[in-house]
Design a protein around this motif. Structure first.
Motif, PDB file in Angstrom:
ATOM      1  N   THR A 158       0.851  -1.187   0.000  1.00 35.57           N
ATOM      2  CA  THR A 158       0.000   0.000   0.000  1.00 35.57           C
ATOM      3  C   THR A 158       0.890   1.241   0.000  1.00 35.57           C
ATOM      4  O   THR A 158       1.883   1.315   0.724  1.00 35.57           O
ATOM      5  N   VAL A 159       0.516   2.192  -0.844  1.00 35.74           N
ATOM      6  CA  VAL A 159       1.291   3.418  -1.042  1.00 35.74           C
ATOM      7  C   VAL A 159       0.341   4.591  -0.838  1.00 35.74           C
ATOM      8  O   VAL A 159      -0.669   4.702  -1.542  1.00 35.74           O
ATOM      9  N   ASP A 160       0.644   5.470   0.103  1.00 34.80           N
ATOM     10  CA  ASP A 160      -0.250   6.580   0.410  1.00 34.80           C
ATOM     11  C   ASP A 160       0.558   7.858   0.595  1.00 34.80           C
ATOM     12  O   ASP A 160       1.556   7.876   1.334  1.00 34.80           O
ATOM     13  N   HIS A 161       0.133   8.924  -0.086  1.00 31.52           N
ATOM     14  CA  HIS A 161       0.788  10.236   0.020  1.00 31.52           C
ATOM     15  C   HIS A 161       2.295  10.129  -0.242  1.00 31.52           C
ATOM     16  O   HIS A 161       3.115  10.688   0.503  1.00 31.52           O
ATOM     17  N   CYS A 162       2.657   9.428  -1.309  1.00 34.38           N
ATOM     18  CA  CYS A 162       4.056   9.325  -1.711  1.00 34.38           C
ATOM     19  C   CYS A 162       4.261  10.005  -3.054  1.00 34.38           C
ATOM     20  O   CYS A 162       3.318  10.209  -3.826  1.00 34.38           O
ATOM     21  N   LEU A 173       4.294  -3.693 -10.703  1.00 36.66           N
ATOM     22  CA  LEU A 173       3.808  -5.012 -10.328  1.00 36.66           C
ATOM     23  C   LEU A 173       4.478  -6.002 -11.255  1.00 36.66           C
ATOM     24  O   LEU A 173       4.274  -5.975 -12.477  1.00 36.66           O
ATOM     25  N   GLY A 174       5.307  -6.893 -10.679  1.00 32.28           N
ATOM     26  CA  GLY A 174       6.085  -7.818 -11.482  1.00 32.28           C
ATOM     27  C   GLY A 174       7.560  -7.659 -11.190  1.00 32.28           C
ATOM     28  O   GLY A 174       7.979  -6.734 -10.490  1.00 32.28           O
ATOM     29  N   ASP A 175       8.367  -8.569 -11.699  1.00 33.72           N
ATOM     30  CA  ASP A 175       9.812  -8.487 -11.526  1.00 33.72           C
ATOM     31  C   ASP A 175      10.497  -9.175 -12.705  1.00 33.72           C
ATOM     32  O   ASP A 175       9.855  -9.452 -13.723  1.00 33.72           O
ATOM     33  N   SER A 176      11.779  -9.454 -12.581  1.00 36.67           N
ATOM     34  CA  SER A 176      12.541 -10.021 -13.697  1.00 36.67           C
ATOM     35  C   SER A 176      12.562 -11.544 -13.675  1.00 36.67           C
ATOM     36  O   SER A 176      13.266 -12.157 -14.478  1.00 36.67           O
ATOM     37  N   TYR A 177      11.799 -12.156 -12.754  1.00 34.10           N
ATOM     38  CA  TYR A 177      11.783 -13.610 -12.635  1.00 34.10           C
ATOM     39  C   TYR A 177      10.548 -14.182 -13.334  1.00 34.10           C
ATOM     40  O   TYR A 177       9.641 -13.461 -13.736  1.00 34.10           O
ATOM     41  N   ASP A 178      10.491 -15.519 -13.433  1.00 35.94           N
ATOM     42  CA  ASP A 178       9.351 -16.192 -14.048  1.00 35.94           C
ATOM     43  C   ASP A 178       8.388 -16.770 -13.021  1.00 35.94           C
ATOM     44  O   ASP A 178       7.491 -17.532 -13.366  1.00 35.94           O
ATOM     45  N   ASP A 179       8.562 -16.417 -11.747  1.00 37.68           N
ATOM     46  CA  ASP A 179       7.695 -16.919 -10.681  1.00 37.68           C
ATOM     47  C   ASP A 179       6.331 -16.241 -10.733  1.00 37.68           C
ATOM     48  O   ASP A 179       6.213 -15.114 -11.223  1.00 37.68           O
ATOM     49  N   PRO A 180       5.289 -16.889 -10.188  1.00 34.03           N
ATOM     50  CA  PRO A 180       3.959 -16.265 -10.154  1.00 34.03           C
ATOM     51  C   PRO A 180       3.951 -14.972  -9.344  1.00 34.03           C
ATOM     52  O   PRO A 180       4.613 -14.862  -8.310  1.00 34.03           O
ATOM     53  N   ILE A 181       3.198 -14.007  -9.834  1.00 27.63           N
ATOM     54  CA  ILE A 181       3.020 -12.718  -9.158  1.00 27.63           C
ATOM     55  C   ILE A 181       1.573 -12.683  -8.656  1.00 27.63           C
ATOM     56  O   ILE A 181       0.641 -12.503  -9.434  1.00 27.63           O
ATOM     57  N   LYS A 182       1.401 -12.898  -7.359  1.00 24.76           N
ATOM     58  CA  LYS A 182       0.059 -12.975  -6.790  1.00 24.76           C
ATOM     59  C   LYS A 182      -0.242 -11.835  -5.835  1.00 24.76           C
ATOM     60  O   LYS A 182      -1.300 -11.807  -5.215  1.00 24.76           O
ATOM     61  N   GLY A 183       0.678 -10.900  -5.704  1.00 24.59           N
ATOM     62  CA  GLY A 183       0.493  -9.798  -4.773  1.00 24.59           C
ATOM     63  C   GLY A 183      -0.361  -8.681  -5.345  1.00 24.59           C
ATOM     64  O   GLY A 183      -0.881  -8.760  -6.466  1.00 24.59           O
ATOM     65  N   THR A 184      -0.499  -7.613  -4.572  1.00 26.88           N
ATOM     66  CA  THR A 184      -1.297  -6.462  -4.973  1.00 26.88           C
ATOM     67  C   THR A 184      -0.549  -5.175  -4.639  1.00 26.88           C
ATOM     68  O   THR A 184       0.302  -5.134  -3.756  1.00 26.88           O
ATOM     69  N   ILE A 185      -0.904  -4.130  -5.388  1.00 26.68           N
ATOM     70  CA  ILE A 185      -0.443  -2.771  -5.072  1.00 26.68           C
ATOM     71  C   ILE A 185      -1.676  -1.879  -5.003  1.00 26.68           C
ATOM     72  O   ILE A 185      -2.462  -1.827  -5.950  1.00 26.68           O
ATOM     73  N   THR A 186      -1.827  -1.180  -3.890  1.00 24.03           N
ATOM     74  CA  THR A 186      -2.923  -0.237  -3.698  1.00 24.03           C
ATOM     75  C   THR A 186      -2.329   1.146  -3.469  1.00 24.03           C
ATOM     76  O   THR A 186      -1.600   1.355  -2.492  1.00 24.03           O
ATOM     77  N   VAL A 187      -2.611   2.066  -4.382  1.00 25.38           N
ATOM     78  CA  VAL A 187      -2.025   3.404  -4.352  1.00 25.38           C
ATOM     79  C   VAL A 187      -3.130   4.421  -4.116  1.00 25.38           C
ATOM     80  O   VAL A 187      -4.145   4.433  -4.821  1.00 25.38           O
ATOM     81  N   THR A 188      -2.959   5.289  -3.122  1.00 32.04           N
ATOM     82  CA  THR A 188      -3.905   6.370  -2.865  1.00 32.04           C
ATOM     83  C   THR A 188      -3.144   7.678  -2.674  1.00 32.04           C
ATOM     84  O   THR A 188      -2.043   7.702  -2.117  1.00 32.04           O
ATOM     85  N   GLY A 209       2.691 -10.569 -19.785  1.00 29.72           N
ATOM     86  CA  GLY A 209       1.735  -9.479 -19.911  1.00 29.72           C
ATOM     87  C   GLY A 209       1.255  -8.999 -18.560  1.00 29.72           C
ATOM     88  O   GLY A 209       1.767  -9.416 -17.517  1.00 29.72           O
ATOM     89  N   PRO A 210       0.249  -8.132 -18.550  1.00 28.22           N
ATOM     90  CA  PRO A 210      -0.254  -7.564 -17.298  1.00 28.22           C
ATOM     91  C   PRO A 210      -1.118  -8.556 -16.524  1.00 28.22           C
ATOM     92  O   PRO A 210      -1.622  -9.546 -17.075  1.00 28.22           O
ATOM     93  N   LEU A 211      -1.286  -8.265 -15.245  1.00 32.01           N
ATOM     94  CA  LEU A 211      -2.109  -9.078 -14.357  1.00 32.01           C
ATOM     95  C   LEU A 211      -3.327  -8.253 -13.959  1.00 32.01           C
ATOM     96  O   LEU A 211      -3.201  -7.282 -13.209  1.00 32.01           O
ATOM     97  N   PRO A 212      -4.503  -8.582 -14.464  1.00 38.00           N
ATOM     98  CA  PRO A 212      -5.685  -7.754 -14.198  1.00 38.00           C
ATOM     99  C   PRO A 212      -6.108  -7.806 -12.735  1.00 38.00           C
ATOM    100  O   PRO A 212      -6.004  -8.841 -12.072  1.00 38.00           O
ATOM    101  N   GLY A 213      -6.573  -6.654 -12.248  1.00 39.18           N
ATOM    102  CA  GLY A 213      -7.162  -6.577 -10.920  1.00 39.18           C
ATOM    103  C   GLY A 213      -6.191  -6.549  -9.768  1.00 39.18           C
ATOM    104  O   GLY A 213      -6.609  -6.574  -8.605  1.00 39.18           O
ATOM    105  N   GLN A 214      -4.883  -6.471 -10.036  1.00 34.91           N
ATOM    106  CA  GLN A 214      -3.911  -6.522  -8.940  1.00 34.91           C
ATOM    107  C   GLN A 214      -3.275  -5.165  -8.637  1.00 34.91           C
ATOM    108  O   GLN A 214      -2.482  -5.053  -7.707  1.00 34.91           O
ATOM    109  N   ILE A 215      -3.619  -4.132  -9.418  1.00 40.72           N
ATOM    110  CA  ILE A 215      -3.198  -2.772  -9.107  1.00 40.72           C
ATOM    111  C   ILE A 215      -4.453  -1.913  -8.957  1.00 40.72           C
ATOM    112  O   ILE A 215      -5.319  -1.906  -9.841  1.00 40.72           O
ATOM    113  N   SER A 216      -4.528  -1.183  -7.843  1.00 38.16           N
ATOM    114  CA  SER A 216      -5.606  -0.213  -7.623  1.00 38.16           C
ATOM    115  C   SER A 216      -4.973   1.152  -7.371  1.00 38.16           C
ATOM    116  O   SER A 216      -4.108   1.284  -6.494  1.00 38.16           O
TER     117      SER A 216
END
Length: 265
Positions: A158-162, A173-188, A209-216
């Motif tokens: 979570t990222v707030d007032h940054c 969201l994502g990195d340089s590896y081939d592992d699953p990305i199941k986390g989320t980012i919430t920015v306000t 490609g992108p992961l739908p619904g994992q960035i707000s």
């Protein structure tokens, strides 16, 4: 292992190895300086509180690229004595500047960063992976390859007032590896603009490609047509003073979710 370390007005300078390290340890650090060490600190399953301290030039500022885990600080998993809702690492009012890996490397810990400044890291200002999560507020990240990254595993960020500006990538969201990305980012109420490659980048190598619904992203300024004009997000570019606060008349004034300015408080 199991040690307790309290540092107040301490200098850790020019050490060829880590400045600090601990396993199931307790660290309290205030008003201190760590510089020109291989790594600022590596803490495994520990409880860490760092306030009003500087981590600079890891391991040097010679400008030569290396791949040697030269983090400002590395935080792996919470202390076993903590409950599942307790923060395992608190970083408040700190400066992380110039390093050859990450400013703050989160790996499965529960980290809270506030009122801090992160600049000039060859990889991430803050890198998150594995599980648990990161809360970052009122913090400026600039001059890094990537500002904040949620990578492999399921970290919740979570990222707030940054404000993230003049990085290669602002929010990732994502990195340089081939592992699953199941986390989320919430920015306000935040700003991610004028980053060289992407202000917001959603890309998983596993799915190519992108992961739908994992960035707000809400009530923010990211200069990205995918987000501009929706959920309180504002188009255009902010106007900053020398400390990256908004000037009077700038877009984003009094436009945050709490009625304050978007970006730094």
């Amino acid at each position: 292992h199991g040690g307790e370390l309290s540092l107040d007005h301490v200098f850790l300078l020019d050490n060829p190895g880590k400045a600090m390290g601990g396993d199931e340890a307790l660290l309290a650090m205030t008003d201190s300086l760590v510089t020109r060490c291989d790594t600022g600190g590596e803490f495994d399953k520990s409880s860490v509180e760092i306030r009003n301290s500087h981590f600079l030039e890891m391991p040097s500022a010679d400008g030569e690229a290396v791949d040697d885990d030269n983090d400002g600080i590395y935080l792996h998993l919470p202390h076993p004595s903590l409950s599942s809702d307790e923060t395992s690492a608190l970083i408040e009012g700190c400066v992380f500047a110039v390093g050859k890996d990450d400013g703050i490397d989160h790996n499965g810990a529960r980290v809270r960063v506030s009122d801090s400044f992160i600049e000039g890291f060859h990889n991430e200002g803050i890198a998150c992976s594995n599980k648990n999560g990161l809360e970052v507020s009122n913090t400026l990240i600039t001059g890094c390859a990537q500002g904040i990254e949620a990578g492999y595993g399921s970290p919740e960020v979570t990222v707030d007032h940054c404000t993230l500006v003049d990085n290669g990538v602002g929010i990732r969201l994502g990195d340089s590896y081939d592992d699953p990305i199941k986390g989320t980012i919430t920015v306000t109420s935040s700003i991610s603009v004028q980053n060289g490659e992407h202000n917001v980048w959603n890309f998983s190598h596993q799915v190519n490609g992108p992961l739908p619904g994992q960035i707000s992203i809400t009530h923010s300024m990211v200069d990205d047509p995918m987000f501009d004009g929706t959920n309180g997000n504002l188009p255009g570019l902010p106007q900053f003073d020398e400390s990256y606060h908004l000037l009077e008349g700038s877009p984003g004034k009094n436009a945050a979710s709490d009625g304050l300015d978007v970006g730094l408080l």
